[in-house]
Write a protein that holds these residues in place. Structure first.
Motif, PDB file in Angstrom:
ATOM      1  N   HIS A 194       0.343  -0.968  70.646  1.00 23.54           N
ATOM      2  CA  HIS A 194       1.204  -2.084  70.565  1.00 23.54           C
ATOM      3  C   HIS A 194       2.445  -1.974  70.046  1.00 23.54           C
ATOM      4  O   HIS A 194       3.408  -2.614  70.522  1.00 23.54           O
ATOM      5  CB  HIS A 194       0.603  -3.354  69.445  1.00 23.54           C
ATOM      6  N   LEU A 242       5.873 -13.255  73.354  1.00 21.20           N
ATOM      7  CA  LEU A 242       5.009 -12.016  73.038  1.00 21.20           C
ATOM      8  C   LEU A 242       3.352 -12.755  73.176  1.00 21.20           C
ATOM      9  O   LEU A 242       3.326 -13.731  72.873  1.00 21.20           O
ATOM     10  CB  LEU A 242       5.212 -11.580  71.731  1.00 21.20           C
ATOM     11  N   LEU A 243       2.564 -11.850  73.667  1.00 21.14           N
ATOM     12  CA  LEU A 243       1.071 -12.443  73.810  1.00 21.14           C
ATOM     13  C   LEU A 243       0.998 -13.959  74.365  1.00 21.14           C
ATOM     14  O   LEU A 243       0.553 -14.718  73.763  1.00 21.14           O
ATOM     15  CB  LEU A 243       0.318 -12.346  72.282  1.00 21.14           C
ATOM     16  N   THR A 269       0.641  -9.446  66.740  1.00 27.57           N
ATOM     17  CA  THR A 269       1.883  -9.863  67.165  1.00 27.57           C
ATOM     18  C   THR A 269       2.824  -9.192  66.254  1.00 27.57           C
ATOM     19  O   THR A 269       3.955  -8.711  66.351  1.00 27.57           O
ATOM     20  CB  THR A 269       1.975 -11.385  66.952  1.00 27.57           C
ATOM     21  N   ASP A 270       2.265  -8.990  64.973  1.00 25.02           N
ATOM     22  CA  ASP A 270       3.130  -8.019  64.001  1.00 25.02           C
ATOM     23  C   ASP A 270       3.413  -6.739  64.684  1.00 25.02           C
ATOM     24  O   ASP A 270       4.337  -6.221  64.091  1.00 25.02           O
ATOM     25  CB  ASP A 270       2.551  -7.946  62.477  1.00 25.02           C
ATOM     26  N   HIS A 313       6.087  -6.805  66.895  1.00 27.87           N
ATOM     27  CA  HIS A 313       7.403  -6.864  66.151  1.00 27.87           C
ATOM     28  C   HIS A 313       7.846  -5.626  65.381  1.00 27.87           C
ATOM     29  O   HIS A 313       8.866  -5.369  65.335  1.00 27.87           O
ATOM     30  CB  HIS A 313       7.416  -8.228  65.093  1.00 27.87           C
TER      31      HIS A 313
END
Length: 330
Positions: free
Chosen positions: A61, A86-87, A254-255, A258
């Motif tokens: 990711h 995102l996602l 998600t983190d 980022h």
């Protein structure tokens, strides 16, 4: 109907996106452009995952997040705006991002600082060479920290005691590799030796290994893994390397995306400032070691990457797959 200009634009964007770093240069991404919607989708490529080194696909990711940042830089440079999600589909975890293209209708308010980073996209290379014994100016450190903050992450320059801890964790990770041959399987799969290095389109070729570390404490993974590499040589590295730790508040996919965007923005800023960089996730691949890498003062945040910064050779470019192999236009 897709115009030739649109094909060329999307191809150029994806070419810049795929210049992003990824673990062992596995390039774990696929792109699909839907012409009618002007929608570019980035998908994870599970065939390029690393089940032993990266069982949760965290590094996968992060690499794809770095590709998203490069897309944003390329679009800003081309005068395009991107609407990024995102996602976007909880039922499709391999669909990591959707990017909708549009011509800029005014100043690029949120992305105006990205266009200037475009030259660094193809100048940035991982350097596994010794760096000079020279401090990184405080103004440069501040700019790098602000780049990470702008992407929802934190870049910490650890103090002496914390840096020593991180270096010990790297040494511990190296020792575990020696004791557990299975831990080296992913590395061996993604390194290219001999004639294979000259024709590779992915992985880490032997000419990018850098010299063997004769002395010094720079945190570098030895991609040779005890295999002979002709004319490699050895060198003395920094005794006190300049390290930075990239962290995010959480530890979800998600983190990680980022974190990848923050990582690449920091690397592009560093390259633009004349710094050479290298990365290591080695001490972060074991949960118990990763926990110890966090900031000991506040004990919060999830460390996603260890960066080494300094002044020295930029390192050679590593191979990339042709855009036609990673992009489908429909």
């Amino acid at each position: 109907m897709t115009t030739q200009l649109e094909v060329e634009t999307v191809t150029d964007l994806v070419k810049d996106a795929t210049a992003a770093p990824s673990m062992h240069n596995a390039q774990p991404w696929k792109f699909r452009y839907v012409t009618e919607e002007r929608l570019l989708m980035l998908r994870a490529d599970p065939e390029r995952a690393m089940p032993r080194s990266d069982p949760g696909n965290r590094a996968l990711h992060i690499g794809c997040g770095a590709a998203v940042l490069n897309l944003r830089v390329a679009a800003a440079h081309a005068g395009l705006t991107l609407q990024t999600r995102l996602l976007p589909d909880p039922k499709d975890p391999l669909l990591l991002a959707e990017v909708r293209l549009a011509a800029a209708s005014g100043p690029l308010r949120d992305e105006e600082g990205l266009a200037r980073l475009r030259p660094a996209v193809h100048q940035r290379h991982t350097s596994r060479h010794p760096f000079a014994d020279r401090d990184v100016p405080e103004a440069v450190r501040t700019a790098l920290a602000e780049a990470a903050t702008g992407e929802g992450a934190t870049l910490l320059f650890p103090g002496l005691w914390h840096a020593e801890t991180v270096l010990e964790l790297v040494h511990d990770a190296e020792s575990r590799d020696v004791l557990d041959p299975e831990r080296r399987e992913d590395l061996i799969r993604w390194t290219r030796l001999g004639d294979e290095a000259d024709t590779a389109v992915d992985g880490v070729p032997e000419y990018a290994f850098g010299p063997r570390k004769r002395d010094g404490r720079a945190p570098l993974r030895d991609f040779a893994a005890r295999r002979p590499v002709a004319d490699r040589g050895s060198a003395t590295f920094e005794r006190t390397p300049h390290l930075a730790l990239l962290s995010t508040p959480g530890d979800t996919p998600t983190d990680w995306l980022h974190a990848g965007q923050a990582l690449e923005r920091v690397l592009l800023e560093a390259t633009s400032a004349g710094l050479a960089t290298s990365l290591t996730s080695h001490p972060l691949e074991s949960p118990e070691l990763r926990w110890l890498a966090r900031d000991p003062a506040i004990g919060t945040g999830k460390v996603q990457m260890v960066l080494r910064l300094g002044y020295g050779p930029q390192g050679p470019a590593t191979p990339r797959r042709p855009v036609r192999d990673v992009l489908e236009i429909v």
